[in-house]
Design an enzyme around this catalytic site. Structure first.
Site, short mmCIF file in Angstrom:
data_model
loop_
_atom_site.label_atom_id
_atom_site.label_comp_id
_atom_site.label_asym_id
_atom_site.label_seq_id
_atom_site.Cartn_x
_atom_site.Cartn_y
_atom_site.Cartn_z
CG ASP A 1 1.48 -58.31 -95.90
OD1 ASP A 1 2.62 -57.80 -95.87
OD2 ASP A 1 0.87 -58.69 -94.91
CB CYS B 1 20.58 -49.85 -92.39
SG CYS B 1 21.36 -50.48 -93.88
CB CYS C 1 20.57 -53.89 -87.09
SG CYS C 1 19.43 -55.23 -86.66
CB CYS D 1 14.28 -58.81 -88.15
SG CYS D 1 13.44 -57.25 -88.47
CB CYS E 1 17.49 -50.54 -90.51
SG CYS E 1 15.91 -51.37 -90.73
#
Ligand code: SF4
Ligand code: SF4
Length: 360
Positions: free
Chosen positions: A136, A196, A200, A216, A246
């Site tokens: 991650d 992108c 958005c 986001c 995106c």
């Protein structure tokens, strides 16, 4: 050694392997500026790790290299023209939209196990060595490591992308105390494109290569545990877990590759469900039907919060970009009844989102 590593990695479902140096000093000012701007939002662990994220040798003492790995995740039955299918789904306000990467098995588990198997295979060849696997982005600057080791370049949306594989892939890393040969970076190929940034829905990409995570939708629907800022609810549309816009718009994703693994095949639930079907789930349903999926990590409260926002958008026609995309009056009635029916039993956070959804 690298060719052996690549061939073992390929048998484990990885598409590419790189080797990065642990010295990321030149990335530290950018990381500090991002944190200073508060762009990490409530992801306190990002700030807590501080510069350790740019210092793998502090995170895992003794590390001298980071093996980087790419695993493509488009499900095996992804159709030609999948981006158009995704856009259509985003324009269907009654349907739930889950980010593609989360429609199959939890990638954390898949990558962790396979990275460990890769490390074990390497240990068989060279003997025991110090290492730690990461699956991650939190503790490590993984896109930076991927870019430095030639897995791809950092796109203006801040994700790694590759000319032959787009960006629909997971990244994994193994910090090692072996002085493996480095793999070189690739040339960036964003050029003058800004698709992108332009697409958005929440203007989260505040400038090329700069993402304000607080805006986001991926952060808001997954990481963020409080109320979703009212001004950002409408542009979320029917995205109940993550956002792919995106990446959908990125021209390089015509080269995105399907996974070779069954793990990322789409599960029936909630991959292709309506908002009303998912809203009807009890907490026990949620835990049962998301078992083994990354979605389970957000918990039932955030799940319901996200669904309430999407239902509110369906009722307001906010998810619609074409006339005729609006839900029918009958479906709207069902949605209003379903939201109202859950209002009194809901906790404060979900109740406030239900009230917002019902405001007309
Ligand atoms: S994931 Fe969605 S909200 Fe986030 S930057 Fe990309 S397009 Fe914007
Ligand atoms: S959409 Fe254009 S600017 Fe954005 S990552 Fe793709 S190529 Fe780069």
């Amino acid at each position: 050694m690298l060719s052996d590593l690549r061939s073992w990695a390929a048998t484990l479902g990885f598409s590419q392997i790189g080797v990065a140096d642990v010295d990321l000093t030149s990335a530290e000012p950018g990381l500090l500026a991002w944190l200073d701007n508060g762009f990490h939002g409530s992801m306190a662990y990002m700030a807590a790790h501080g510069l350790k994220r740019a210092r793998p040798a502090e995170l895992v003492p003794g590390s001298v290299r980071v093996i980087t790995a790419r695993m493509d995740y488009l499900p095996r039955d992804t159709p030609e023209g999948w981006q158009a299918v995704e856009w259509r789904g985003l324009h269907d306000p009654a349907r739930a939209n889950v980010s593609i990467y989360a429609r199959g098995r939890d990638y954390h588990k898949v990558l962790r196990q396979r990275l460990q198997q890769l490390a074990d295979r390497l240990a068989e060849a060279v003997g025991p060595f110090g290492h730690r696997v990461f699956t991650d982005s939190a503790p490590l600057l993984e896109v930076e490591l991927a870019a430095r080791s030639g897995i791809g370049w950092r796109g203006k949306h801040t994700l790694a992308l590759d000319r032959e594989a787009g960006s629909m892939f997971f990244l994994g890393e193994i910090c090692v105390d072996l002085a493996l040969p480095l793999t070189p970076p690739v040339q960036p190929h964003c050029g003058s494109c800004s698709a992108c940034i332009d697409v958005c829905p929440t203007q989260a990409i505040v400038d090329a290569y700069r993402l304000d995570a607080r805006r986001c939708i991926s952060y808001l629907t997954i990481e963020h545990d409080g109320p979703i800022p009212v001004g950002l609810r409408a542009p979320i549309g029917n995205r109940i877990y993550g956002c792919d816009d995106c990446q959908l718009v990125c021209p390089w994703n015509k080269y995105a590759r399907k996974s070779t693994l069954p793990d990322f095949d789409v599960r029936a639930d909630p991959g292709h469900a309506s908002l009303l079907q998912l809203w009807a789930w009890s907490e026990a349903d949620f835990l049962r039907l998301t078992e083994g999926s990354a979605i389970r990590r957000i918990g039932f409260v955030r799940w319901q919060r996200n669904l309430a926002v999407a239902l509110g958008n369906a009722l307001r026609g906010e998810a619609c970009e074409a006339p005729g995309d609006a839900v029918s009056e009958g479906t709207g009635q069902h949605m209003r009844h379903a939201l109202s029916a859950r209002r009194d039993a809901a906790g404060a956070l979900v109740r406030e989102h239900i009230d917002w959804a019902l405001e007309r």
